[in-house]
Every structure is written in C-alpha cells, then in structure tokens.
Design a protein around this motif. Sequence first.
Motif, PDB file in Angstrom:
ATOM      1  N   GLY A  44     -62.374 -14.241  52.699  1.00  0.00           N
ATOM      2  CA  GLY A  44     -62.813 -15.070  51.589  1.00  0.00           C
ATOM      3  C   GLY A  44     -61.683 -15.504  50.679  1.00  0.00           C
ATOM      4  N   LEU A  45     -60.530 -14.864  50.821  1.00  0.00           N
ATOM      5  CA  LEU A  45     -59.380 -15.211  49.985  1.00  0.00           C
ATOM      6  C   LEU A  45     -58.567 -16.375  50.547  1.00  0.00           C
ATOM      7  CD1 LEU A  45     -58.012 -11.605  49.280  1.00  0.00           C
ATOM      8  CD2 LEU A  45     -59.410 -12.988  47.749  1.00  0.00           C
ATOM      9  N   ILE A  46     -58.788 -16.694  51.831  1.00  0.00           N
ATOM     10  CA  ILE A  46     -57.882 -17.629  52.495  1.00  0.00           C
ATOM     11  C   ILE A  46     -57.904 -19.010  51.854  1.00  0.00           C
ATOM     12  CG2 ILE A  46     -57.471 -18.862  54.654  1.00  0.00           C
ATOM     13  CD1 ILE A  46     -58.247 -16.340  56.155  1.00  0.00           C
ATOM     14  N   GLU A  47     -59.085 -19.508  51.515  1.00  0.00           N
ATOM     15  CA  GLU A  47     -59.185 -20.870  50.989  1.00  0.00           C
ATOM     16  C   GLU A  47     -58.348 -21.062  49.722  1.00  0.00           C
ATOM     17  OE1 GLU A  47     -62.601 -24.067  49.550  1.00  0.00           O
ATOM     18  OE2 GLU A  47     -63.166 -22.276  50.700  1.00  0.00           O
ATOM     19  N   ALA A  48     -58.328 -20.013  48.886  1.00  0.00           N
ATOM     20  CA  ALA A  48     -57.577 -20.125  47.627  1.00  0.00           C
ATOM     21  C   ALA A  48     -56.211 -19.444  47.707  1.00  0.00           C
ATOM     22  CB  ALA A  48     -58.386 -19.508  46.484  1.00  0.00           C
ATOM     23  N   PHE A  49     -55.826 -18.992  48.903  1.00  0.00           N
ATOM     24  CA  PHE A  49     -54.564 -18.265  49.025  1.00  0.00           C
ATOM     25  C   PHE A  49     -53.393 -19.214  48.794  1.00  0.00           C
ATOM     26  CE2 PHE A  49     -51.624 -15.231  51.137  1.00  0.00           C
ATOM     27  CZ  PHE A  49     -52.079 -14.067  50.530  1.00  0.00           C
ATOM     28  N   PRO A  50     -52.380 -18.778  48.045  1.00  0.00           N
ATOM     29  CA  PRO A  50     -51.242 -19.662  47.757  1.00  0.00           C
ATOM     30  C   PRO A  50     -50.547 -20.139  49.031  1.00  0.00           C
ATOM     31  CG  PRO A  50     -51.165 -17.695  46.385  1.00  0.00           C
ATOM     32  CD  PRO A  50     -52.233 -17.458  47.406  1.00  0.00           C
ATOM     33  N   LYS A  51     -50.182 -21.405  49.050  1.00  0.00           N
ATOM     34  CA  LYS A  51     -49.465 -21.958  50.211  1.00  0.00           C
ATOM     35  C   LYS A  51     -47.995 -21.550  50.196  1.00  0.00           C
ATOM     36  CE  LYS A  51     -52.901 -24.375  52.002  1.00  0.00           C
ATOM     37  NZ  LYS A  51     -53.980 -24.016  51.051  1.00  0.00           N
ATOM     38  N   ARG A  52     -47.470 -21.297  49.016  1.00  0.00           N
ATOM     39  CA  ARG A  52     -46.070 -20.876  48.897  1.00  0.00           C
ATOM     40  C   ARG A  52     -46.036 -19.397  48.536  1.00  0.00           C
ATOM     41  NH1 ARG A  52     -42.417 -24.808  48.969  1.00  0.00           N
ATOM     42  NH2 ARG A  52     -40.858 -23.515  47.954  1.00  0.00           N
ATOM     43  N   LEU A  53     -45.393 -18.632  49.397  1.00  0.00           N
ATOM     44  CA  LEU A  53     -45.363 -17.181  49.241  1.00  0.00           C
ATOM     45  C   LEU A  53     -43.921 -16.713  49.095  1.00  0.00           C
ATOM     46  CD1 LEU A  53     -47.909 -16.403  52.098  1.00  0.00           C
ATOM     47  CD2 LEU A  53     -48.390 -16.421  49.651  1.00  0.00           C
ATOM     48  N   THR A  54     -43.728 -15.689  48.309  1.00  0.00           N
ATOM     49  CA  THR A  54     -42.381 -15.173  48.080  1.00  0.00           C
ATOM     50  C   THR A  54     -41.987 -14.197  49.184  1.00  0.00           C
ATOM     51  OG1 THR A  54     -43.160 -13.303  46.758  1.00  0.00           O
ATOM     52  CG2 THR A  54     -42.737 -15.374  45.598  1.00  0.00           C
ATOM     53  N   GLN A  55     -40.742 -13.772  49.147  1.00  0.00           N
ATOM     54  CA  GLN A  55     -40.265 -12.727  50.050  1.00  0.00           C
ATOM     55  C   GLN A  55     -40.669 -11.376  49.477  1.00  0.00           C
ATOM     56  OE1 GLN A  55     -36.162 -13.288  51.048  1.00  0.00           O
ATOM     57  NE2 GLN A  55     -35.992 -11.382  52.226  1.00  0.00           N
ATOM     58  N   PHE A  56     -40.899 -10.408  50.340  1.00  0.00           N
ATOM     59  CA  PHE A  56     -41.258  -9.058  49.910  1.00  0.00           C
ATOM     60  C   PHE A  56     -39.990  -8.219  49.757  1.00  0.00           C
ATOM     61  CE2 PHE A  56     -42.610  -4.647  50.976  1.00  0.00           C
ATOM     62  CZ  PHE A  56     -43.473  -4.443  49.914  1.00  0.00           C
ATOM     63  N   GLY A  57     -40.087  -7.182  48.922  1.00  0.00           N
ATOM     64  CA  GLY A  57     -39.004  -6.214  48.836  1.00  0.00           C
ATOM     65  C   GLY A  57     -38.000  -6.473  47.752  1.00  0.00           C
ATOM     66  N   GLY A  58     -38.389  -7.271  46.737  1.00  0.00           N
ATOM     67  CA  GLY A  58     -37.453  -7.533  45.653  1.00  0.00           C
ATOM     68  C   GLY A  58     -37.043  -6.295  44.888  1.00  0.00           C
ATOM     69  N   ASP A  59     -37.878  -5.244  44.939  1.00  0.00           N
ATOM     70  CA  ASP A  59     -37.551  -3.987  44.250  1.00  0.00           C
ATOM     71  C   ASP A  59     -36.894  -2.979  45.179  1.00  0.00           C
ATOM     72  OD1 ASP A  59     -39.810  -3.688  45.796  1.00  0.00           O
ATOM     73  OD2 ASP A  59     -40.818  -2.324  44.408  1.00  0.00           O
ATOM     74  N   ILE A  60     -36.552  -3.403  46.380  1.00  0.00           N
ATOM     75  CA  ILE A  60     -35.920  -2.507  47.351  1.00  0.00           C
ATOM     76  C   ILE A  60     -34.522  -3.018  47.647  1.00  0.00           C
ATOM     77  CG2 ILE A  60     -36.039  -1.531  49.673  1.00  0.00           C
ATOM     78  CD1 ILE A  60     -39.038  -2.020  49.652  1.00  0.00           C
ATOM     79  N   ASP A  61     -33.525  -2.334  47.155  1.00  0.00           N
ATOM     80  CA  ASP A  61     -32.145  -2.663  47.499  1.00  0.00           C
ATOM     81  C   ASP A  61     -31.300  -1.409  47.417  1.00  0.00           C
ATOM     82  OD1 ASP A  61     -30.888  -2.403  44.760  1.00  0.00           O
ATOM     83  OD2 ASP A  61     -32.261  -4.050  44.336  1.00  0.00           O
ATOM     84  N   ALA A  62     -30.135  -1.458  48.040  1.00  0.00           N
ATOM     85  CA  ALA A  62     -29.281  -0.274  48.151  1.00  0.00           C
ATOM     86  C   ALA A  62     -28.845   0.242  46.785  1.00  0.00           C
ATOM     87  CB  ALA A  62     -28.064  -0.584  49.026  1.00  0.00           C
ATOM     88  N   LEU A  77     -36.182  -2.928  61.739  1.00  0.00           N
ATOM     89  CA  LEU A  77     -34.980  -3.756  61.835  1.00  0.00           C
ATOM     90  C   LEU A  77     -34.926  -4.777  60.708  1.00  0.00           C
ATOM     91  CD1 LEU A  77     -34.458  -4.403  65.649  1.00  0.00           C
ATOM     92  CD2 LEU A  77     -33.881  -2.407  64.279  1.00  0.00           C
ATOM     93  N   ALA A  78     -36.083  -5.322  60.347  1.00  0.00           N
ATOM     94  CA  ALA A  78     -36.107  -6.259  59.220  1.00  0.00           C
ATOM     95  C   ALA A  78     -35.665  -5.587  57.937  1.00  0.00           C
ATOM     96  CB  ALA A  78     -37.517  -6.835  59.061  1.00  0.00           C
ATOM     97  N   LEU A  79     -36.086  -4.344  57.721  1.00  0.00           N
ATOM     98  CA  LEU A  79     -35.682  -3.618  56.518  1.00  0.00           C
ATOM     99  C   LEU A  79     -34.198  -3.279  56.554  1.00  0.00           C
ATOM    100  CD1 LEU A  79     -36.475  -2.462  53.828  1.00  0.00           C
ATOM    101  CD2 LEU A  79     -37.390  -0.440  54.988  1.00  0.00           C
ATOM    102  N   CYS A  80     -33.668  -2.971  57.743  1.00  0.00           N
ATOM    103  CA  CYS A  80     -32.220  -2.732  57.864  1.00  0.00           C
ATOM    104  C   CYS A  80     -31.445  -3.958  57.379  1.00  0.00           C
ATOM    105  CB  CYS A  80     -31.842  -2.425  59.312  1.00  0.00           C
ATOM    106  SG  CYS A  80     -32.413  -0.840  59.936  1.00  0.00           S
ATOM    107  N   LEU A  81     -31.872  -5.135  57.817  1.00  0.00           N
ATOM    108  CA  LEU A  81     -31.181  -6.353  57.397  1.00  0.00           C
ATOM    109  C   LEU A  81     -31.412  -6.645  55.923  1.00  0.00           C
ATOM    110  CD1 LEU A  81     -31.503  -8.939  60.309  1.00  0.00           C
ATOM    111  CD2 LEU A  81     -29.846  -7.093  59.987  1.00  0.00           C
ATOM    112  N   HIS A  82     -32.616  -6.413  55.460  1.00  0.00           N
ATOM    113  CA  HIS A  82     -32.917  -6.642  54.044  1.00  0.00           C
ATOM    114  C   HIS A  82     -31.984  -5.823  53.148  1.00  0.00           C
ATOM    115  CE1 HIS A  82     -35.415  -7.336  50.461  1.00  0.00           C
ATOM    116  NE2 HIS A  82     -35.274  -6.049  50.207  1.00  0.00           N
ATOM    117  N   LEU A  83     -31.702  -4.613  53.569  1.00  0.00           N
ATOM    118  CA  LEU A  83     -30.869  -3.718  52.767  1.00  0.00           C
ATOM    119  C   LEU A  83     -29.373  -3.977  52.944  1.00  0.00           C
ATOM    120  CD1 LEU A  83     -32.836  -0.419  53.479  1.00  0.00           C
ATOM    121  CD2 LEU A  83     -32.599  -1.484  51.222  1.00  0.00           C
ATOM    122  N   LEU A  84     -28.959  -4.344  54.165  1.00  0.00           N
ATOM    123  CA  LEU A  84     -27.527  -4.299  54.481  1.00  0.00           C
ATOM    124  C   LEU A  84     -27.005  -5.542  55.189  1.00  0.00           C
ATOM    125  CD1 LEU A  84     -27.352  -0.621  55.838  1.00  0.00           C
ATOM    126  CD2 LEU A  84     -26.553  -1.419  53.608  1.00  0.00           C
TER     127      LEU A  84
END
Length: 594
Positions: free
Chosen positions: A4-22, A148-155
């Motif tokens: 039920g959320l899809i119709e109003a779901f934002p078309k532009r989405l951010t990247q996840f993990g902004g609070d996760i860094d080395a 692997l995605a998290l490895c790249l996100h961090l390093l």
Amino acid sequence: MFTGLIEAFPKRLTQFGGDIDARRLRELASAETRSEIIRAADEAAAKPWPLLLASHYRDYTLTGNRTRFEDLYFSRRLQLNALVLGECLEGAGRYLDAIVDGLWLICEESGWQLPAHNAQIRGGARAPLPGTDHPVIDLFAAETGANLALCLHLLSGQIEGVAPVVTERVRHEIDRRITRPYLTQHFWWMGNGDERMNNWTAWITQNVLLSTFLLPQDETTKYEVACKALKSLDAFQKDYGEDGACEEGVLYYGHASLCLFGAMTILDRVSGGALTPLFSTPKLRNMAEFIVHMHVSGSRYFNFADAPATYETTGIREYLFGAAVGSKELQAFAVERWKASADRLMTSEWNLWYRILAILTATTMMEGEAARDKTDALYPSIGLFIARDAIFDLAVKAGTNGESHNHNDVGSFIIYKNGKPLFIDVGVGSYTAKTFSPSRYEIWTMQSGYHNLPVIGGAMQGAGTDYGAQDFSADFQDAGARVSFDMSGAYPAPVSSHRYRRTVELFRNSHIEIRDSYDGDDDIQLVLMSVEVPVFEAGILRLADLAEIGLEGIGAPSIEAIPIDDARLRQSWPEKIYRIVLKAHERRFCLTIR
C-alpha cells in the motif's frame, strides 16, 4: 501492509549508511574492542585463504554433506570481515593488500549460492556446480553481496588507492549476481499470491537492499528494487498471525522477524520515513517480542521446529527492534543477553552489518537496564501455550505438522524446572541433503516418537497441514494456567477417527499435571524425552534430583539411552539423553510432575 506504500513511495531515494563510516567506528569503539578487533585482524592477515575446489562444491550432490564446503565458504567471509574491521579501526593501511585478496577471491567464485541451494526453482534438483550465466540468489549469495557492498562503502577510497580495478570488479559482480537477477527474474522467495513464504523472504530482501543502497546507484534501479522489496515483505508478513508467532522457531526469528526489521529500517531511511507509521502496528510489535516469550534462562529457549535448545544472541538487533516498536520488554531482554554474551564482538557472525551495529550500539547496551519479569504467553496462530512460575517454565505446542521447518510434534511439551531442562525437545542435527528431502521424517529427531507424545497403536504422527490439533483452548489464572486440545487428528487413520485429548495444567509454584484420555482401543505408549537420568521405583519416576513424576493409569517405563554424537545437537545436550517409554493400562492417565 507494505504494498500500500508503493503508490506514494518517493521516486528519488537516498543512499543508505550515512551514519556508518570508519571514522565513526573509531570514535565509538572502546579501547578493549579496538584491541580485540586489531588482534583478530592480525590473525586473519597471517592465515592462508581457504581454497574452494569444484570437488568441495560437488560434495553436496555426491554425498549430501553440507558442512565441508560451508566451513571453507564461511571461513573466507569471516576472514575478510576481520580484516575490514581491523582496517576501519586502525586506519593505517596494514590490511588493505589482504582485503584486496579476499575481495578478489570472492569475486572469482563461480557462484555465491550454497550447493544446498543451487536450484532455480523451489525444491528443484540441485546442480552439482554453479552455472555462471544463471546466478541463483539464495540466502548467502545475497549476504555475500551485502558484505562486499559494505566493504566498499567503508573502504572504497583506500582500496582504490591500492588496486583501483577491485572496486569496479566488486560493483560489477554485485550487479551481475544480485541486482540484475533480482529485477529481471522471479525467485520463489519473492512471493507469489498465496504461496507460503518463510525466513528466506525477509533475510534475502534485507541483504539485497543493503547490496543496492550501500553503493552509488541510479535512481531507476533504486526505486525498482525498493518497490519489489515492499511486495516481498508483504508476501512474508501475510503468513504471520496477528499474534506475531514465528512458526520456524527462535533460531529463525533472527533470520525472519529481525531481517524484516532490517529491511524496513533500510527502506525507511532511504525514503525519508515512508515506513515509520508501520513500526507502531500491533502485529509488528508482537513479531518483535516473540523471542522474549520463548526465552527460558541464560542461553536456553523453548525450541520447537528446527531450533536448538541453546542459542546465543548478542541482543543488538533485538534492542534496536525493541526501540523501533516501543517495547521496553524486548529492550530489557536484549540488554540482558548483551551483558551475558561471551562474544560481544560477534566473531562468528558472517554478516558484517550486524558486527558494525554492535560497535555502534555497544555503549548504549552497556548502560541499558536489564531487569524484566517473565510472563505467560499464548500464540493461537500456531497453537503455542507458554506458562511460568517461580519453579517451572512450560511450553506446549499444538498447531499442525505442516509448518516451515516442521517436526511431527503436535501436542508435545517442553518443561524446565528451576531453569534446568526436564522434558526436552531434542531439536535438529546438522543439516544434510536428507534434512530437506522427502526422506526428512526418516530422521529420528523429526519423528513424534522422539517427542513427548504418545505412540498410538504403533503409529506415530503424520506430516503435513492435514495433521493437526483441534478444539484448542487455553486459560490463564493467578493460581494456574491450563491448555487443552484433541490431537488425534495428528495421527493417521484409524487413530484419527477417535478422540485423544491432552490437558496440561500448571499449578503455580506447586506442580504440573499432564492428563491424557483416549476413546479408542489401541495400545498407548507414552514417550518422554529427558536429559536427566531416569530412575523408577515405588511407582515414582525420578529424574536425577531434579523432579519426581507420579504416574496414574500408566505402568513402569522402559528406558533407552541415546548417544548424542552430532555436532549440532551437542551444542545443546550432553553425550547421552534418555527416551522413556511408558505403557498405558487405562484409557485415561495422568503424570504429576513435582
């Protein structure tokens, strides 16, 4: 709930993990945590990488053995995780060459799916080797992509400084093996109408979302992945009752409800809060709190289905789930398990995101309040009754024999006295090809004759949704709690044409009575499974010094000692357990447990 959320779901989405860094990990990690992680990284850097051969992969289809390949497969991922965490917390570049080797090795694997899951359709024949042109997204292919995605996100910046082509290769392999197949193919776990789902749906969806949203991605791909994920999460939650019971047991709660929470967290963050209202729904809170009611003491749980009696959880994700749904009870449970955990660094956990969450949440957990009261619980959707007092922890399972990860156990009970196992559910041994084959119920741990149940006229229970309990009722009072049901329908004809009623009653702070009655003429042998040494004398069955069981309408037992030599079962039980068989000489009989 989700579509039920899809119709109003934002078309532009951010990247996840902004609070996760080395840098943030270095700031939040304690000196002790940093020291232990660096030590583990040094050990990982000194070890040779496990070699994965075609013969290792083929082992499953040739012999049915899963563990020989999986030990090597998961060792690679644990080794890489240790190196990545070490580099994040030290930041000196010492582990980068080894990290590049690990990333490259995993990218070179012909398939990320396990041999036991190497099929394109649900229940299909497993191919002996992975097909490189037709990637299979199973539990651990998706988890590999997320790691692997998290490895790249961090390093990624540091890795590009050492070997630029590696980051490009990792992104290519995640896209080829996870993102593109996810968007262009239908795997059974994605959901299809009324088809029943299980932990695979939430578990894989969470990790596909991590694979997608931890790395830079075009807007169309992000939106299409999110919408498909919402549909799968709906397919997953539809098979849960409003009471939130996880029919797969406590082990799979961690891969089911907790992964639903993980997927919701990712989608909520990247959409700017589109899922926030769902966290206040009663059903989601009930799903979150299931593990609290299944907990007995220490690392022991009520363990119906393919769940072990002993299960270690650090409590990190449970705590975050409790905070999201507003459950102080779940948060207190999580803090208790965190403070009792011998491995707060989660060194045996192959999901890197969970280990990152542990570092980010550790201070909050140490400051949290762990006090909580145990309570009764009732889960009508699976026929599960739980009652407690200062002496006993009692669980009774009715339901059907058609549940995911089912054992034929309709009507069986588990009893702990003073926190110690009295009458047990043995659980499941190490997984092999037979475990998930048509021969599953040839395995003794799956059979009703090795649960706390009767063998009636020589017959054990049947498997499937057609075999279940009827006329289920439960009552909770200050003085006691009682559950009653007819379980004859769990047996094949002619037993099913009669009535076999079981009533289990807890008299608070006194004793438990188990009263059975049968209106047929078949012989009844009542089986009890115990970890304590049984001794029968003067009409009393004693289980070591833990309990005395009075017997009415039932004769002296025969006792079989069962050696426990399976590695998975040995995590919960000693070298020997006991199967007690009591022959009923009346149609109504009673056990009184004190």
